[in-house]
Scaffold this motif. Structure first.
Motif, short mmCIF file in Angstrom:
data_model
loop_
_atom_site.label_atom_id
_atom_site.label_comp_id
_atom_site.label_asym_id
_atom_site.label_seq_id
_atom_site.Cartn_x
_atom_site.Cartn_y
_atom_site.Cartn_z
N SER A 2 0.83 -1.19 0.00
CA SER A 2 0.00 0.00 0.00
C SER A 2 0.87 1.25 0.00
O SER A 2 1.97 1.27 0.55
CB SER A 2 -0.90 0.01 1.23
OG SER A 2 -1.55 1.27 1.38
N ARG A 3 0.36 2.30 -0.60
CA ARG A 3 1.08 3.56 -0.64
C ARG A 3 0.81 4.40 0.61
O ARG A 3 1.30 5.52 0.71
CB ARG A 3 0.68 4.35 -1.89
CG ARG A 3 0.95 3.58 -3.17
CD ARG A 3 1.02 4.48 -4.36
NE ARG A 3 -0.22 5.18 -4.64
CZ ARG A 3 -0.36 6.08 -5.62
NH1 ARG A 3 0.67 6.38 -6.39
NH2 ARG A 3 -1.51 6.68 -5.84
N GLN A 8 -0.24 0.26 6.19
CA GLN A 8 0.85 -0.61 6.60
C GLN A 8 0.77 -0.92 8.10
O GLN A 8 1.08 -2.04 8.53
CB GLN A 8 2.19 0.04 6.27
CG GLN A 8 2.49 0.13 4.78
CD GLN A 8 2.62 -1.25 4.15
OE1 GLN A 8 3.38 -2.08 4.63
NE2 GLN A 8 1.86 -1.49 3.10
N LEU A 9 0.37 0.07 8.89
CA LEU A 9 0.19 -0.17 10.33
C LEU A 9 -0.90 -1.20 10.57
O LEU A 9 -0.75 -2.11 11.40
CB LEU A 9 -0.13 1.14 11.05
CG LEU A 9 -0.46 1.01 12.54
CD1 LEU A 9 0.70 0.40 13.32
CD2 LEU A 9 -0.84 2.37 13.12
N ARG A 10 -2.00 -1.09 9.84
CA ARG A 10 -3.09 -2.05 10.01
C ARG A 10 -2.65 -3.46 9.61
O ARG A 10 -3.04 -4.45 10.25
CB ARG A 10 -4.30 -1.61 9.18
CG ARG A 10 -4.94 -0.34 9.71
CD ARG A 10 -6.08 0.14 8.81
NE ARG A 10 -6.58 1.41 9.28
CZ ARG A 10 -7.46 1.57 10.26
NH1 ARG A 10 -7.95 0.50 10.88
NH2 ARG A 10 -7.86 2.77 10.64
N GLN A 180 2.23 11.33 1.08
CA GLN A 180 1.99 10.05 1.74
C GLN A 180 2.84 8.95 1.10
O GLN A 180 3.39 8.09 1.79
CB GLN A 180 0.50 9.70 1.63
CG GLN A 180 -0.43 10.64 2.37
CD GLN A 180 -0.95 10.05 3.66
OE1 GLN A 180 -0.69 8.89 3.98
NE2 GLN A 180 -1.69 10.83 4.42
N LEU A 181 2.94 8.99 -0.22
CA LEU A 181 3.77 8.01 -0.91
C LEU A 181 5.23 8.12 -0.51
O LEU A 181 5.92 7.11 -0.34
CB LEU A 181 3.62 8.21 -2.43
CG LEU A 181 4.45 7.32 -3.35
CD1 LEU A 181 4.14 5.85 -3.10
CD2 LEU A 181 4.19 7.68 -4.80
N ASP A 182 5.70 9.34 -0.33
CA ASP A 182 7.09 9.55 0.08
C ASP A 182 7.38 8.95 1.45
O ASP A 182 8.51 8.50 1.71
CB ASP A 182 7.42 11.04 0.11
CG ASP A 182 7.42 11.69 -1.26
OD1 ASP A 182 7.70 10.98 -2.25
OD2 ASP A 182 7.12 12.90 -1.35
N LEU A 183 6.41 8.97 2.34
CA LEU A 183 6.61 8.42 3.68
C LEU A 183 6.98 6.94 3.61
O LEU A 183 7.90 6.48 4.28
CB LEU A 183 5.35 8.59 4.53
CG LEU A 183 4.88 10.00 4.84
CD1 LEU A 183 3.60 9.96 5.65
CD2 LEU A 183 5.95 10.79 5.57
N VAL A 184 6.25 6.21 2.79
CA VAL A 184 6.52 4.78 2.64
C VAL A 184 7.87 4.56 1.96
O VAL A 184 8.66 3.71 2.37
CB VAL A 184 5.39 4.10 1.85
CG1 VAL A 184 5.72 2.64 1.56
CG2 VAL A 184 4.07 4.19 2.62
N ALA A 185 8.16 5.35 0.94
CA ALA A 185 9.42 5.20 0.21
C ALA A 185 10.63 5.53 1.06
O ALA A 185 11.70 4.95 0.90
CB ALA A 185 9.40 6.08 -1.04
#
Length: 243
Positions: A2-3, A8-10, A180-185
């Motif tokens: 997921s982006r 991801q926490l869930r 939000q996408l940058d946080l995961v990356a």
């Protein structure tokens, strides 16, 4: 993958909800607080409901998180950051000079030193006592300041996030603007249980929250510098060696 970091926490809760996610130490105050992924997610959902149902924050609202400057590694700070992202709000962390030039925020989040700050440029103000057990202030706050701990405890344990694309702005500081996408990356894949020395707001949330969620690991965040005590904590918490 997921982006969205909230998704991801869930996923982490579904996979290993009972295992530690965040362990917080303050060496000067002698505090230790540990939250499993399930407990952390519960705080995030309660806080998300507070932001949406009580404070009526819309997606794209700016949360001026002064708390991330004064207490970047505290577990309450991490909860507020993740909750803001879950509801689509922007976490803004600035210097006093940059705040004076920035647009007003929908929400200002302060720590125990709330009385020392200018509160006039925010629509709403939350103050966090940072009590190790999540308790509120022992004295009443003025009418324009809400006690985070008192307000959040009455919220529902479940939050249903709205649709997100991942392209929404999520973090703004003096050096960068992240979606939000940058946080995961940006999280990286440093799996394991890691010792994190609390430093600046972004480095701390990246190593102390984003990376553990994405990598299915956990973080032991330590405020203070005492090499002997840090070695003791590393041993007792069974952190994985680096390198």
């Amino acid at each position: 993958m997921s982006r969205l970091i909230a998704d991801q926490l869930r996923q982490r809760v579904r996979n290993r909800g009972g295992d530690p996610l965040v362990t917080y130490y303050d060496l000067a105050r002698g505090e230790r607080t540990e939250l499993s992924a399930t407990s952390f997610s519960n705080w995030v959902d309660k806080t998300s409901n507070l932001l949406v149902d009580e404070l009526v924050l819309d997606p794209g609202a700016v949360v001026e998180l002064e708390l991330a400057r004064s207490a970047p590694g505290h577990w309450v700070t991490l909860v507020l950051e993740l909750a803001a992202w879950q509801v689509g709000a922007i976490v803004r962390v600035g210097t006093p000079a940059s705040r004076s030039a920035a647009a007003a925020a929908e929400l200002l989040v302060l720590g125990p030193d709330w009385a020392d700050h200018d509160r006039s440029r925010a629509d709403a103000v939350l103050a966090c006592s940072l009590h190790p057990l999540g308790l509120g202030f022992t004295t009443a706050l003025p009418s324009d300041v809400m006690d985070f701990s008192l307000e959040v405890r009455g919220q529902s344990d479940h939050h249903s996030p709205g649709p997100r694309t991942g392209d929404e702005p999520a973090w703004v500081d003096a050096e960068q603007r992240l979606t939000q996408l940058d946080l995961v990356a940006a999280a990286g894949a440093d799996r394991g249980r890691r010792l994190v020395t609390v430093t600046d707001p972004w480095s701390t949330v990246r190593a102390g929250l984003l990376t553990p969620i994405i990598s299915d690991g956990s973080a032991v965040l330590v405020v203070g510098h005492d090499p002997e005590r840090m070695a003791e904590i590393a041993a007792s918490e069974r952190v994985d060696p680096t390198g």
